[in-house]
Scaffold this motif. Structure first.
Motif, PDB file in Angstrom:
ATOM      1  N   ALA A   8     -44.046  44.220  46.006  1.00  0.00           N
ATOM      2  CA  ALA A   8     -43.571  44.529  44.646  1.00  0.00           C
ATOM      3  C   ALA A   8     -43.974  43.437  43.652  1.00  0.00           C
ATOM      4  CB  ALA A   8     -42.065  44.748  44.612  1.00  0.00           C
ATOM      5  N   ARG A   9     -44.893  42.568  44.032  1.00  0.00           N
ATOM      6  CA  ARG A   9     -45.347  41.508  43.134  1.00  0.00           C
ATOM      7  C   ARG A   9     -46.534  42.005  42.313  1.00  0.00           C
ATOM      8  NH1 ARG A   9     -42.938  36.668  44.962  1.00  0.00           N
ATOM      9  NH2 ARG A   9     -44.469  35.356  43.929  1.00  0.00           N
ATOM     10  N   TYR A  10     -46.758  41.346  41.167  1.00  0.00           N
ATOM     11  CA  TYR A  10     -47.757  41.806  40.208  1.00  0.00           C
ATOM     12  C   TYR A  10     -48.984  40.893  40.187  1.00  0.00           C
ATOM     13  CZ  TYR A  10     -43.909  44.632  38.371  1.00  0.00           C
ATOM     14  OH  TYR A  10     -42.876  45.518  38.233  1.00  0.00           O
ATOM     15  N   ARG A  11     -50.102  41.496  39.833  1.00  0.00           N
ATOM     16  CA  ARG A  11     -51.341  40.772  39.564  1.00  0.00           C
ATOM     17  C   ARG A  11     -52.024  41.480  38.393  1.00  0.00           C
ATOM     18  NH1 ARG A  11     -52.690  43.899  44.283  1.00  0.00           N
ATOM     19  NH2 ARG A  11     -51.907  42.185  45.573  1.00  0.00           N
ATOM     20  N   LEU A  12     -53.071  40.858  37.833  1.00  0.00           N
ATOM     21  CA  LEU A  12     -53.809  41.502  36.753  1.00  0.00           C
ATOM     22  C   LEU A  12     -54.437  42.798  37.230  1.00  0.00           C
ATOM     23  CD1 LEU A  12     -55.528  38.421  35.085  1.00  0.00           C
ATOM     24  CD2 LEU A  12     -53.508  39.651  34.289  1.00  0.00           C
ATOM     25  N   GLY A  13     -54.436  43.809  36.347  1.00  0.00           N
ATOM     26  CA  GLY A  13     -54.881  45.137  36.733  1.00  0.00           C
ATOM     27  C   GLY A  13     -56.295  45.475  36.309  1.00  0.00           C
ATOM     28  N   LEU A  40     -48.000  40.042  25.810  1.00  0.00           N
ATOM     29  CA  LEU A  40     -49.138  39.137  25.917  1.00  0.00           C
ATOM     30  C   LEU A  40     -48.755  37.871  26.681  1.00  0.00           C
ATOM     31  CD1 LEU A  40     -50.591  39.474  22.307  1.00  0.00           C
ATOM     32  CD2 LEU A  40     -51.551  40.419  24.417  1.00  0.00           C
ATOM     33  N   ASP A  41     -47.534  37.395  26.476  1.00  0.00           N
ATOM     34  CA  ASP A  41     -47.071  36.223  27.212  1.00  0.00           C
ATOM     35  C   ASP A  41     -47.029  36.507  28.717  1.00  0.00           C
ATOM     36  OD1 ASP A  41     -46.805  34.748  24.903  1.00  0.00           O
ATOM     37  OD2 ASP A  41     -44.651  35.120  24.695  1.00  0.00           O
ATOM     38  N   VAL A  42     -46.650  37.720  29.081  1.00  0.00           N
ATOM     39  CA  VAL A  42     -46.655  38.094  30.496  1.00  0.00           C
ATOM     40  C   VAL A  42     -48.073  37.967  31.071  1.00  0.00           C
ATOM     41  CG1 VAL A  42     -46.398  40.019  32.115  1.00  0.00           C
ATOM     42  CG2 VAL A  42     -44.631  39.594  30.397  1.00  0.00           C
ATOM     43  N   LEU A  43     -49.056  38.481  30.349  1.00  0.00           N
ATOM     44  CA  LEU A  43     -50.433  38.405  30.829  1.00  0.00           C
ATOM     45  C   LEU A  43     -50.899  36.958  30.946  1.00  0.00           C
ATOM     46  CD1 LEU A  43     -52.025  41.350  28.797  1.00  0.00           C
ATOM     47  CD2 LEU A  43     -51.298  41.349  31.196  1.00  0.00           C
ATOM     48  N   HIS A  44     -50.471  36.121  30.001  1.00  0.00           N
ATOM     49  CA  HIS A  44     -50.865  34.714  30.042  1.00  0.00           C
ATOM     50  C   HIS A  44     -50.272  33.983  31.241  1.00  0.00           C
ATOM     51  CE1 HIS A  44     -53.239  34.263  26.443  1.00  0.00           C
ATOM     52  NE2 HIS A  44     -52.334  34.901  25.725  1.00  0.00           N
ATOM     53  N   CYS A  45     -49.234  34.530  31.843  1.00  0.00           N
ATOM     54  CA  CYS A  45     -48.653  33.906  33.036  1.00  0.00           C
ATOM     55  C   CYS A  45     -49.634  33.876  34.205  1.00  0.00           C
ATOM     56  CB  CYS A  45     -47.387  34.657  33.463  1.00  0.00           C
ATOM     57  SG  CYS A  45     -45.950  34.365  32.418  1.00  0.00           S
ATOM     58  N   PHE A  46     -50.666  34.704  34.153  1.00  0.00           N
ATOM     59  CA  PHE A  46     -51.626  34.795  35.257  1.00  0.00           C
ATOM     60  C   PHE A  46     -52.865  33.935  35.040  1.00  0.00           C
ATOM     61  CE2 PHE A  46     -49.030  38.571  35.317  1.00  0.00           C
ATOM     62  CZ  PHE A  46     -48.758  38.761  36.658  1.00  0.00           C
ATOM     63  N   HIS A  47     -52.846  33.084  34.007  1.00  0.00           N
ATOM     64  CA  HIS A  47     -54.007  32.265  33.681  1.00  0.00           C
ATOM     65  C   HIS A  47     -54.382  31.291  34.788  1.00  0.00           C
ATOM     66  CE1 HIS A  47     -54.415  32.803  29.078  1.00  0.00           C
ATOM     67  NE2 HIS A  47     -55.504  33.213  29.668  1.00  0.00           N
ATOM     68  N   ASP A  48     -53.402  30.825  35.565  1.00  0.00           N
ATOM     69  CA  ASP A  48     -53.690  29.757  36.520  1.00  0.00           C
ATOM     70  C   ASP A  48     -54.318  30.270  37.809  1.00  0.00           C
ATOM     71  OD1 ASP A  48     -51.544  31.051  37.655  1.00  0.00           O
ATOM     72  OD2 ASP A  48     -50.195  29.331  37.613  1.00  0.00           O
ATOM     73  N   ASN A  49     -54.575  31.601  37.871  1.00  0.00           N
ATOM     74  CA  ASN A  49     -55.227  32.188  39.051  1.00  0.00           C
ATOM     75  C   ASN A  49     -54.453  31.880  40.331  1.00  0.00           C
ATOM     76  OD1 ASN A  49     -57.262  33.735  40.252  1.00  0.00           O
ATOM     77  ND2 ASN A  49     -58.483  31.939  40.781  1.00  0.00           N
ATOM     78  N   GLY A  50     -53.130  31.813  40.192  1.00  0.00           N
ATOM     79  CA  GLY A  50     -52.287  31.536  41.339  1.00  0.00           C
ATOM     80  C   GLY A  50     -51.931  32.803  42.086  1.00  0.00           C
ATOM     81  N   PRO A  51     -50.908  32.746  42.925  1.00  0.00           N
ATOM     82  CA  PRO A  51     -50.494  33.921  43.698  1.00  0.00           C
ATOM     83  C   PRO A  51     -49.878  34.999  42.808  1.00  0.00           C
ATOM     84  CG  PRO A  51     -48.920  32.132  43.986  1.00  0.00           C
ATOM     85  CD  PRO A  51     -50.082  31.558  43.216  1.00  0.00           C
ATOM     86  N   ASP A  52     -49.738  36.197  43.364  1.00  0.00           N
ATOM     87  CA  ASP A  52     -49.081  37.281  42.648  1.00  0.00           C
ATOM     88  C   ASP A  52     -47.671  36.844  42.241  1.00  0.00           C
ATOM     89  OD1 ASP A  52     -51.368  38.571  43.368  1.00  0.00           O
ATOM     90  OD2 ASP A  52     -50.418  40.010  44.722  1.00  0.00           O
ATOM     91  N   LEU A  53     -47.175  37.429  41.148  1.00  0.00           N
ATOM     92  CA  LEU A  53     -45.886  37.029  40.599  1.00  0.00           C
ATOM     93  C   LEU A  53     -44.892  38.178  40.649  1.00  0.00           C
ATOM     94  CD1 LEU A  53     -47.156  35.120  37.422  1.00  0.00           C
ATOM     95  CD2 LEU A  53     -46.464  34.127  39.612  1.00  0.00           C
ATOM     96  N   GLY A  89     -52.233  49.912  32.982  1.00  0.00           N
ATOM     97  CA  GLY A  89     -53.341  49.406  33.789  1.00  0.00           C
ATOM     98  C   GLY A  89     -53.636  47.933  33.605  1.00  0.00           C
ATOM     99  N   PHE A  90     -52.828  47.234  32.782  1.00  0.00           N
ATOM    100  CA  PHE A  90     -53.067  45.812  32.575  1.00  0.00           C
ATOM    101  C   PHE A  90     -52.517  44.962  33.720  1.00  0.00           C
ATOM    102  CE2 PHE A  90     -53.491  47.510  28.293  1.00  0.00           C
ATOM    103  CZ  PHE A  90     -54.671  46.903  27.894  1.00  0.00           C
ATOM    104  N   LEU A  91     -51.577  45.499  34.476  1.00  0.00           N
ATOM    105  CA  LEU A  91     -51.105  44.891  35.711  1.00  0.00           C
ATOM    106  C   LEU A  91     -51.205  45.915  36.828  1.00  0.00           C
ATOM    107  CD1 LEU A  91     -47.828  42.958  34.689  1.00  0.00           C
ATOM    108  CD2 LEU A  91     -50.133  42.019  34.938  1.00  0.00           C
ATOM    109  N   GLU A  92     -51.243  45.414  38.042  1.00  0.00           N
ATOM    110  CA  GLU A  92     -51.074  46.284  39.201  1.00  0.00           C
ATOM    111  C   GLU A  92     -50.071  45.637  40.137  1.00  0.00           C
ATOM    112  OE1 GLU A  92     -54.903  46.830  40.930  1.00  0.00           O
ATOM    113  OE2 GLU A  92     -54.885  44.906  41.985  1.00  0.00           O
ATOM    114  N   GLN A  93     -49.484  46.460  40.998  1.00  0.00           N
ATOM    115  CA  GLN A  93     -48.382  45.974  41.828  1.00  0.00           C
ATOM    116  C   GLN A  93     -48.678  46.196  43.294  1.00  0.00           C
ATOM    117  OE1 GLN A  93     -44.597  48.043  41.320  1.00  0.00           O
ATOM    118  NE2 GLN A  93     -43.504  46.085  41.404  1.00  0.00           N
ATOM    119  N   ASP A  94     -48.426  45.168  44.062  1.00  0.00           N
ATOM    120  CA  ASP A  94     -48.540  45.283  45.518  1.00  0.00           C
ATOM    121  C   ASP A  94     -47.370  46.114  46.019  1.00  0.00           C
ATOM    122  OD1 ASP A  94     -48.238  44.734  48.352  1.00  0.00           O
ATOM    123  OD2 ASP A  94     -49.600  43.035  48.081  1.00  0.00           O
TER     124      ASP A  94
END
Length: 264
Positions: free
Chosen positions: A70-75, A21-34, A61-66
């Motif tokens: 190889a960077r991640y975004r919400l899936g 869940l902490d990983v998913l919260h890393c994407f809260h700021d709507n910033g670039p892929d991580l 399916g909660f993340l997807e990868q470029d």
């Protein structure tokens, strides 16, 4: 789980769930892929642990990868759950009211709810990039409304970490924040000038439930030249009328307050 010594320990696997869940919260700021190393740095984990967590979320399916970076975004699973939650809360019914409010006032209209120490804008009229924006509760008119009419006594300002001052207008001491929220509750609205964005004036009111707490906060925002002191009462009346309509649209009958009922 409780041991024989009486020590309460989380159930097996709880730490892994918390970390995921902490990983998913890393994407809260709507910033670039991580990248995995970005996630590791934000969470204070080893890169290998962050990589394993990300791969597990990717498989679900909660993340997807470029594939190129190889960077991640919400899936797509997050998109699906977000849309389901949006409709379960009835927020699709709020959009016409918010659009009408924005058209009548010439200001932007925002609807927010509380998520931990943040106010999250969940609908707006007209729909703008503000939707999904998270701000600390203490620094916005929306957040102050949510704090002034809390769901429980323990949800007040003293339960929040001390905030940094975002502008010279910010109240950072607990006593000062409590006094400010008392003024908001007495007035029935929050007014914010130049915080957190300079040149923006915001007026926010609660969308109250039957128990007297703010289920949502509603705001109109514009420039000080638009929302002038002379027209403040008019903007406030428009916002309150919209809030009452949303109390009917967004709350079940048993949760709605009676017409004319006021919570001070």
């Amino acid at each position: 789980m409780t041991t024989e010594a009486g020590i309460v320990r989380p159930p097996a696997g709880a730490q892994a769930v918390r970390r995921a869940l902490d990983v998913l919260h890393c994407f809260h700021d709507n910033g670039p892929d991580l990248s995995a190393s970005d996630l590791a740095r934000r969470l204070g984990l080893s890169t290998s642990t962050a990589h394993r967590l990300a791969r597990t979320l990717l498989g679900a399916g909660f993340l997807e990868q470029d594939t190129r970076t190889a960077r991640y975004r919400l899936g797509p699973a997050m998109t699906e759950l977000g849309r389901l939650s949006y409709h379960q809360r009835g927020l699709h019914r709020a959009a016409p009211e918010l659009s009408d409010l924005a058209e009548r006032t010439g200001a932007a209209a925002d609807l927010a709810l509380r998520s931990g120490p943040h106010a999250v804008i969940v609908a707006g009229g007209p729909v703008t990039p503000e939707v999904g924006l998270r701000r600390p509760l203490h620094s916005t008119a929306l957040g102050k409304v949510l704090l002034a009419w809390p769901r429980a006594a323990g949800d007040g300002p003293r339960a929040l970490p001390s905030p940094p001052a975002s502008t010279e207008r910010s109240a950072t001491e607990p006593a000062d924040r409590a006094a400010e929220l008392a003024r908001v509750r007495e007035a029935g609205y929050a007014l914010q000038d130049g915080e957190p964005v300079h040149g923006v004036r915001t007026v926010a009111v609660p969308v109250l439930g039957r128990a007297g707490h703010a289920r949502f906060a509603l705001a109109v925002r514009g420039t000080p030249e638009l929302i002038t002191d002379a027209r403040l009462d008019w903007y406030l009346a428009q916002a309150r009328a919209c809030a009452r309509a949303l109390e009917v649209l967004l709350l079940a009958p048993a949760e709605r307050r009676e017409p004319g009922e006021r919570f001070g």
